[in-house]
Design an enzyme around this catalytic site. Structure first.
Site, short mmCIF file in Angstrom:
data_model
loop_
_atom_site.label_atom_id
_atom_site.label_comp_id
_atom_site.label_asym_id
_atom_site.label_seq_id
_atom_site.Cartn_x
_atom_site.Cartn_y
_atom_site.Cartn_z
CB CYS A 134 70.59 23.80 20.92
SG CYS A 134 71.43 25.09 21.88
CG HIS A 193 28.74 40.11 38.88
ND1 HIS A 193 28.80 38.89 39.51
CD2 HIS A 193 29.30 41.01 39.74
CE1 HIS A 193 29.36 39.03 40.69
NE2 HIS A 193 29.67 40.32 40.86
#
Length: 642
Positions: free
Chosen positions: A192, A61
C-alpha cells in the site's frame, strides 16, 4: 536465542552415510565443506534444498544450488565421474531456475557409472559451511528420495552489525525476504502507501525483532493473516526489488480471512471494515491527485489572480474533465479494486460499475425517473457517479455469483454465461434494491458528520485534532477514508477532512524539529524524509520511524494538531478535495465559488499554528539526543483483512 535451521533432503533413494565414510579424501576430510554421502539404489535425483540453480557443470555431474539463507549446496553425482563427460547424466533444470526441495533435477544411469568401475555415491555438500553454519546433524541409514536426513544450524547474524547500516533497495529486499522466512514461506505479497503486506505460509518462521531493528524498516505488524513490513516513502522501490527476487509466485490467491477467535458478529464486522477499506486503499492516490487538479483549477480562476482561466474555456473544461473522471467513474474504479480484493473477475465488476455510470442512467437518475411501480412503491433511477458504497456491495454480490455459477455450470458454458448472468443479475439488484438503499444511507451519514463537525465548532476541532493520529497507531484511520470520500462525493466538501489535514502537518512539524535539532546523521536523514512525507499527507513514516519511539515527540505533534483543529473549527474551515497535508492546499479552494477564500484562510492560519506549536513544543520539551529511544510500537490488529 533459538538458532535457525535448514533441513536437507535425501537426493535419491538409498543409504545415507557420514562424510568421513565416503571414498574420496577431498570430500571425506571436509575440504569442500560439511555434508553427507548417499549410496543410491536408483538414479532419480531430487533437490536436497529449495533455492536457485547457481551452477551446472559442463559434464552434468554436479549441480550448485543457492538457498534464500545464502547456503551454497553442491550435489555431486558419483566420484570422479567428471571423466564420463556427461554421458550417464540427464539434467532436468536450467541454470538460474528457482526450484523447491524434493523437485526432480537430474537422472543418473547407475549401470553406466558402475561399468566404468566408478563410485556412484552422491555427495551433498554445503561449500560455504565455515561462513554460514555452526553444525550439521545427519541421520544415517536407508532413506527415500526427498526424506529429511540432515539439519544445518545457521550461524546467528548479529543484528547490531548491520541494523544501523543503510541498505540499497536490492539489499533491503534481500534482507526482508530472508527474515520473513525465505521465498518458500511467501504465498503472496502486495503493498500500500507505506507497507509491504506479506501473506506467509508460517508466520513463526519470520524474524520480527531482526526486521524491526533494521534501518529502513519503520515497524512490523501482524493483522488478520498479513505480515506487514512498514517501509515508508520508498515502499514501491523496495516492493519492486522484492517481486524481482521472489520471481513468479503464480496466481496464488489472497488467503481467506483467518479465524481469530472472535465471536462471529465481531469477526464479521471486522472483515466488512477490512473489505471496504481494502477496496478503497488503491483508489486513494487517484482521488487525491484528482482533488489537487480541481483545487489548482479553482486557484487559476480566482479574480484576485487575474482570472488566468475562464471556466468556459476549452483548456479549463479539458483539464476539469481530467480531474473529474476519477470521481465521475468512481464506481468503475472501486468495483475493479474490490473485485481484486475478493479474488473475483475485476472486469465483470468494472462493467457493473460502467452500468451505474452509463450516461442515460445518470440522466434518468438526475431526474429521478421511475423505473416501475409495484403497488404503492415507486422504484426510481438514481445518479451513481461519485458513489462508493453501492458498488462495493455490488462487487461482493458479483463475487458470490461468480463462485456459485462456476460451481454449478459446466466448464464449457462458463466463459460466456458466468459474466452474462452475473452482470445482468447484479446490475438489476443494484439499480432496483441495494443501490437506492445504500446510497441514501451513505449520503445521510456523510451529511450528518459534516453537520456535527461544523456545528460543534472549536470543540469538535480540538477533540478530533488532538486525537485523530491515535487512529493511525491502531490502523483505524483507514475506516475514516471511505467516510471522507463519501462526504466529498455526496456534498462536495468535508469539514472532517479539513481538521484531519492539521494532524498530518503537525506530526510533520514535530519530526522536522527532531531532524533539525539532532546531531545524529541517521536521525536527520530519517526525520527530514518523514517530515516531507507527512507534509504530503502520509504520516506513518513520521509516527513509526521517530515520533512514537520518542513518545514526547508524538505528544508534541498532537498538541500542535489540537490547536490547528481548534482554529479550523472556529473558522468553520472545510475541504473540497481529498488530499491532506501542505500539498493539499488547493483542496481548500471552493471550485463552485472561487472568490470564497474563507476555508483557504482557515487552512493557512491553522497550518501555521500547527507547525509553530508542534515544532516549538518538540524542540523545548519533546526531544533531545540524550533521550533513550523506545521500542517500536506493536500495533493492535487492524480490523478486517486488508
Amino acid at each position: 536465542m533459538v538458532k535457525q535451521t535448514v533441513n536437507l533432503l535425501s537426493p535419491a533413494a538409498g543409504e545415507v552415510i557420514a562424510l568421513e565414510k565416503t571414498s574420496d579424501p577431498i570430500f571425506s576430510k571436509g575440504v569442500m565443506g560439511q555434508g553427507f554421502g548417499l549410496i543410491p539404489t536408483n538414479g532419480n535425483v531430487v533437490a536436497p534444498v529449495s533455492g536457485r540453480i547457481s551452477m551446472i557443470a559442463d559434464t552434468n555431474h554436479a549441480i550448485g544450488i543457492t538457498t534464500d539463507d545464502g547456503l551454497e549446496v553442491l550435489v555431486h553425482m558419483g566420484i570422479d565421474t567428471v571423466s564420463l563427460k556427461g554421458e550417464p547424466f540427464n539434467i532436468k533444470i536450467n541454470n538460474g531456475d528457482t526450484i523447491t526441495a524434493g523437485q526432480a533435477i537430474a537422472t543418473m544411469n547407475l549401470d553406466q557409472v558402475k561399468a566404468k568401475n566408478l563410485d556412484t555415491t552422491i555427495m551433498v555438500l554445503i561449500t560455504n559451511s565455515n561462513d554460514k553454519i555452526d553444525g550439521l546433524d545427519i541421520t544415517e541409514g536407508d532413506s527415500e528420495a526427498g526424506q529429511v536426513v540432515a539439519t544445518a544450524y545457521l550461524k546467528v547474524q548479529e543484528a547490531a552489525n548491520t541494523s544501523d547500516k543503510k541498505l540499497s533497495h536490492h539489499d533491503l529486499a534481500t534482507f526482508i525476504i530472508k527474515n520473513v522466512g525465505g521465498k518458500d514461506n511467501v504465498n503472496n505479497v502486495i503493498h500500500c502507501i507505506t507497507r509491504l503486506r506479506f501473506y506467509l505460509k508460517d508466520e513463526s518462521k519470520a524474524n520480527t525483532e531482526v526486521l524491526k531493528n533494521q534501518r529502513g524498516i519503520l515497524d512490523v505488524m501482524k493483522a488478520s493473516g498479513q505480515y506487514q513490513v512498514v517501509i515508508g516513502n520508498e515502499v514501491e522501490a523496495v516492493f519492486d526489488e522484492v517481486v524481482k527476487q521472489l520471481g513468479d509466485l503464480g496466481d496464488n490467491p489472497t488467503p481467506e480471512p483467518v479465524d481469530d477467535g472472535k465471536n462471529p458478529i465481531s469477526r464479521g464486522f471486522g472483515n466488512l471494515i477490512g473489505f471496504i477499506t481494502g477496496s478503497m486503499s488503491p483508489v486513494v492516490g487517484v482521488i487525491a491527485a484528482s482533488g489537487i487538479i480541481k483545487g489548482l483549477l479553482a486557484l487559476l480562476t480566482l479574480p484576485q489572480l487575474g482570472s488566468l482561466l475562464n471556466v468556459n474555456s476549452v483548456p479549463y473544461i479539458t483539464v476539469s474533465a481530467i480531474a473529474d473522471s476519477a470521481f465521475f467513474f468512481l464506481p468503475v474504479i472501486v468495483g475493479f479494486s474490490a473485485a481484486k480484493r475478493l479474488n473475483s473477475d475485476p472486469i465483470i465488476a468494472a462493467v457493473i460499475g460502467g452500468v451505474l455510470t452509463y450516461p442515460q442512467i445518470i440522466t434518468w437518475g438526475k431526474g429521478l425517473k421511475t423505473m416501475f411501480s409495484l403497488g404503492g412503491w415507486h422504484f426510481q433511477f438514481l445518479n451513481y457517479s461519485y458513489s462508493i458504497f453501492p458498488m462495493i456491495l455490488a462487487a461482493w454480490l458479483a463475487a458470490k455469483s461468480e463462485k456459485w455459477l462456476k460451481k454449478h455450470l459446466p466448464s464449457y458454458l462458463q466463459m460466456i454465461f458466468v459474466p452474462l448472468i452475473t452482470i445482468l443479475v447484479v446490475s438489476a439488484i443494484t439499480l432496483v434494491i441495494t443501490g437506492p438503499v445504500i446510497q441514501g444511507l451513505a449520503n445521510g451519514i456523510a451529511v450528518l458528520i459534516n453537520w456535527l463537525v461544523s456545528a460543534s465548532g472549536w470543540i469538535g476541532g480540538l477533540f478530533i485534532g488532538g486525537f485523530y493520529q491515535l487512529l493511525v497507531i491502531f490502523g483505524l484511520h483507514w475506516g475514516v477514508v471511505p467516510l471522507v470520500a463519501q462526504q466529498i462525493a455526496g456534498t462536495g466538501q468535508s469539514a472532517l477532512n479539513a481538521i484531519i489535514c492539521s494532524t498530518m502537518i503537525s506530526q510533520g512539524a514535530a519530526v522536522l524539529a527532531v531532524a533539525i535539532k539532532s546531531k545524529k546523521a541517521d536521525m536527520k536523514e530519517l526525520g527530514i524524509a518523514a517530515a516531507v512525507s507527512a507534509f504530503c499527507g502520509v504520516t506513518e513514516p513520521a509516527i513509526y520511524g521517530v515520533n512514537l519511539r520518542y513518545k514526547k515527540v508524538f505528544a508534541s505533534g498532537c498538541i500542535g494538531s489540537a490547536v490547528g483543529g481548534l482554529i479550523t473549527g472556529l473558522m468553520h474551515g472545510t475541504m473540497f478535495g481529498f488530499t491532506g497535508g501542505l500539498i493539499g492546499f488547493s483542496s481548500f479552494f471552493n471550485p463552485k465559488n472561487p472568490t470564497d477564500l474563507s476555508s483557504f484562510y482557515a487552512f493557512l492560519i491553522a497550518s501555521a499554528a500547527s507547525i509553530i506549536v508542534a515544532f516549538i513544543v518538540t524542540w523545548v520539551w519533546g526531544y533531545n539526543d540524550n533521550m533513550q529511544k523506545g521500542q517500536k510500537v506493536e500495533k493492535k490488529k487492524r480490523p478486517g483483512t486488508i
